[in-house]
Design an enzyme around this catalytic site. Sequence first.
Site, PDB file in Angstrom:
ATOM      1  N   LYS A 199     -21.771  27.405 -15.457  1.00  0.00           N
ATOM      2  CA  LYS A 199     -22.054  26.703 -14.069  1.00  0.00           C
ATOM      3  C   LYS A 199     -22.371  25.238 -14.554  1.00  0.00           C
ATOM      4  O   LYS A 199     -21.735  24.025 -14.224  1.00  0.00           O
ATOM      5  CB  LYS A 199     -22.962  27.023 -13.370  1.00  0.00           C
ATOM      6  CG  LYS A 199     -22.883  26.347 -11.959  1.00  0.00           C
ATOM      7  CD  LYS A 199     -23.695  26.947 -10.803  1.00  0.00           C
ATOM      8  CE  LYS A 199     -25.021  27.210 -10.797  1.00  0.00           C
ATOM      9  NZ  LYS A 199     -25.969  25.876 -10.577  1.00  0.00           N
ATOM     10  N   GLY A 214     -27.743  21.061  -6.365  1.00  0.00           N
ATOM     11  CA  GLY A 214     -28.460  19.977  -7.115  1.00  0.00           C
ATOM     12  C   GLY A 214     -27.751  19.326  -8.159  1.00  0.00           C
ATOM     13  O   GLY A 214     -27.973  18.199  -8.428  1.00  0.00           O
ATOM     14  N   ARG A 253     -34.947  19.456  -1.453  1.00  0.00           N
ATOM     15  CA  ARG A 253     -35.153  19.243  -2.943  1.00  0.00           C
ATOM     16  C   ARG A 253     -35.532  17.657  -3.496  1.00  0.00           C
ATOM     17  O   ARG A 253     -34.845  17.031  -2.999  1.00  0.00           O
ATOM     18  CB  ARG A 253     -34.190  19.988  -3.833  1.00  0.00           C
ATOM     19  CG  ARG A 253     -34.051  21.386  -3.580  1.00  0.00           C
ATOM     20  CD  ARG A 253     -32.821  22.082  -4.285  1.00  0.00           C
ATOM     21  NE  ARG A 253     -32.950  22.012  -5.794  1.00  0.00           N
ATOM     22  CZ  ARG A 253     -32.126  22.524  -6.598  1.00  0.00           C
ATOM     23  NH1 ARG A 253     -31.008  23.044  -6.086  1.00  0.00           N
ATOM     24  NH2 ARG A 253     -32.394  22.616  -7.914  1.00  0.00           N
ATOM     25  N   THR A 256     -36.198  17.774 -17.558  1.00  0.00           N
ATOM     26  CA  THR A 256     -34.908  18.075 -16.813  1.00  0.00           C
ATOM     27  C   THR A 256     -33.859  17.878 -17.127  1.00  0.00           C
ATOM     28  O   THR A 256     -33.454  16.291 -17.275  1.00  0.00           O
ATOM     29  CB  THR A 256     -35.351  17.943 -15.210  1.00  0.00           C
ATOM     30  OG1 THR A 256     -34.191  17.859 -14.549  1.00  0.00           O
ATOM     31  CG2 THR A 256     -35.975  16.842 -15.139  1.00  0.00           C
ATOM     32  N   ASP A 294     -34.114  28.726 -15.836  1.00  0.00           N
ATOM     33  CA  ASP A 294     -33.167  29.644 -14.802  1.00  0.00           C
ATOM     34  C   ASP A 294     -33.264  30.982 -14.967  1.00  0.00           C
ATOM     35  O   ASP A 294     -32.916  31.675 -13.983  1.00  0.00           O
ATOM     36  CB  ASP A 294     -31.845  29.151 -14.934  1.00  0.00           C
ATOM     37  CG  ASP A 294     -31.674  27.812 -14.265  1.00  0.00           C
ATOM     38  OD1 ASP A 294     -32.359  27.319 -13.481  1.00  0.00           O
ATOM     39  OD2 ASP A 294     -30.606  27.175 -14.607  1.00  0.00           O
ATOM     40  N   LYS A 328     -36.805  24.477  -6.913  1.00  0.00           N
ATOM     41  CA  LYS A 328     -35.432  25.009  -7.046  1.00  0.00           C
ATOM     42  C   LYS A 328     -34.815  25.583  -5.737  1.00  0.00           C
ATOM     43  O   LYS A 328     -35.345  25.032  -4.723  1.00  0.00           O
ATOM     44  CB  LYS A 328     -35.297  26.398  -7.970  1.00  0.00           C
ATOM     45  CG  LYS A 328     -35.589  26.037  -9.566  1.00  0.00           C
ATOM     46  CD  LYS A 328     -34.633  25.213 -10.042  1.00  0.00           C
ATOM     47  CE  LYS A 328     -34.962  24.851 -11.482  1.00  0.00           C
ATOM     48  NZ  LYS A 328     -33.712  24.155 -12.149  1.00  0.00           N
ATOM     49  N   ARG A 338     -30.537  33.254  -7.611  1.00  0.00           N
ATOM     50  CA  ARG A 338     -31.130  33.766  -8.706  1.00  0.00           C
ATOM     51  C   ARG A 338     -32.215  34.948  -8.400  1.00  0.00           C
ATOM     52  O   ARG A 338     -32.338  36.010  -9.077  1.00  0.00           O
ATOM     53  CB  ARG A 338     -31.842  32.994  -9.602  1.00  0.00           C
ATOM     54  CG  ARG A 338     -30.620  32.074 -10.366  1.00  0.00           C
ATOM     55  CD  ARG A 338     -30.955  31.266 -11.431  1.00  0.00           C
ATOM     56  NE  ARG A 338     -29.914  30.310 -11.914  1.00  0.00           N
ATOM     57  CZ  ARG A 338     -28.742  30.291 -12.337  1.00  0.00           C
ATOM     58  NH1 ARG A 338     -28.330  31.618 -12.662  1.00  0.00           N
ATOM     59  NH2 ARG A 338     -28.187  29.590 -12.581  1.00  0.00           N
TER      60      ARG A 338
END
Length: 430
Positions: A21, A95, A123, A167, A315, A342, A390
């Site tokens: 992704k 995001g 977020r 990040t 993740d 998240k 997830r």
Amino acid sequence: MEIKLKKTNYVSGVIEVPSDKSITHRAVMLSSLAEGNSIVRDYLPSDDCNRTIEAFRQMGVEIKIDNGSLYVKGAGLKLAKPQNGKYNIYAGNSGTTTRLLSGILAGQDFETVITGDDSLSKRPMRRVILPLSQMGANIKSNDGLLPLIIKGRNPLKELNYESDKSTAQVKSAILFAGLFADGATTYKEPVKSRDHSERMLKAFGVNIKVNGNFVTVYPAEKLIAQDITVPGDISSAAFFIAAALIVPDSNLTIRNVGVNPTRDGLIEVLKQMGADITLANMREISQEPVCDIVVKYSKLKAADIDASLVPRMVDEIPVFVLIATQADGITRISGAKELRVKESDRIESVTSQFKKLGAQIESLEDGFIINGNSKFNLAGTIVDSFDDHRIAMTLAIASLIAEGETIIRDSHCVDISFPGFYKVLNNICR
């Protein structure tokens, strides 16, 4: 939508997981900014990535889909100005689309409004608003949340930025904005985060230098069109790695998985815990290391994960928690506060749902404490995904070792990153 799942005897087979992704997003973005025709082979046709594709189509980029590949006719670094004063881009739940696109839009001479769904609208966006504003973009928000109203400028001002968080989305937004700056832009982070943007910028001909946790990008006159093949996503493979490790007598091969060294934290820590994992047929495709992952059921021992490892497996932490429930001893995870912002508060989501399943788990402000036992089976019940892909996939793998029936609410959210997940899962269960 909900799905009902039951315990399995073992898992086996040879599978492939959907394409990465993160790499798909970046390939679409840089191909759109390049001069000439790029091909993105084996792209991920998920909800999130489709938002990025539609955003660039909306801004005049010609993107055609044929037989699993994207054919992108690049518009160059200056995207077409909107005919009606501004663009209105809907990012859905993505995001990555929002933050990375913000860096590109900061260097465009027009106004764009970015909105998203309810989850994305909660977020935090200040992390990109602040540095991009320092570079000269005019960005308005709803107190640091969506919608974002971005009025770009060209050129932007060069920036020397030190982040207190590792990040990749913030790093990438700043590096992409640096393409439009009047000088060198440098980004420093505490621990190196995933480096797909750096690798791909270099492939597209950008002058970029990496020195440990420092990255410097220089202004670009143009990007050179590329032919990119996207490997399988290690974050999607993680669920099936977990399945093979925790279901007795299992043996599974996952083909064509990207194993970028900034994304391999899960494999590293699992091997330390005693996992039988082999990386076979190692090769490089489109600047990224790729291999076949062979996983066999293993008796595992507990481990500690701290802030130095979290960026390389952020993740994968939800499904790692599941693995830890089956590892003998106490596993501690710290330095993972980023999980709270998240698609859901993943610390709370994981803790609450695993307690329902009977696991011994406690939440920390920045992680978890899990008391694991290799002889302990979970207990099936009704669980919630919190509309977080997830979490849904983690709970689906948990069902494989849960007595009775496990019912997952809002199970459809897996389409964000893994269309066809339940079909693949069904095919390996014996």
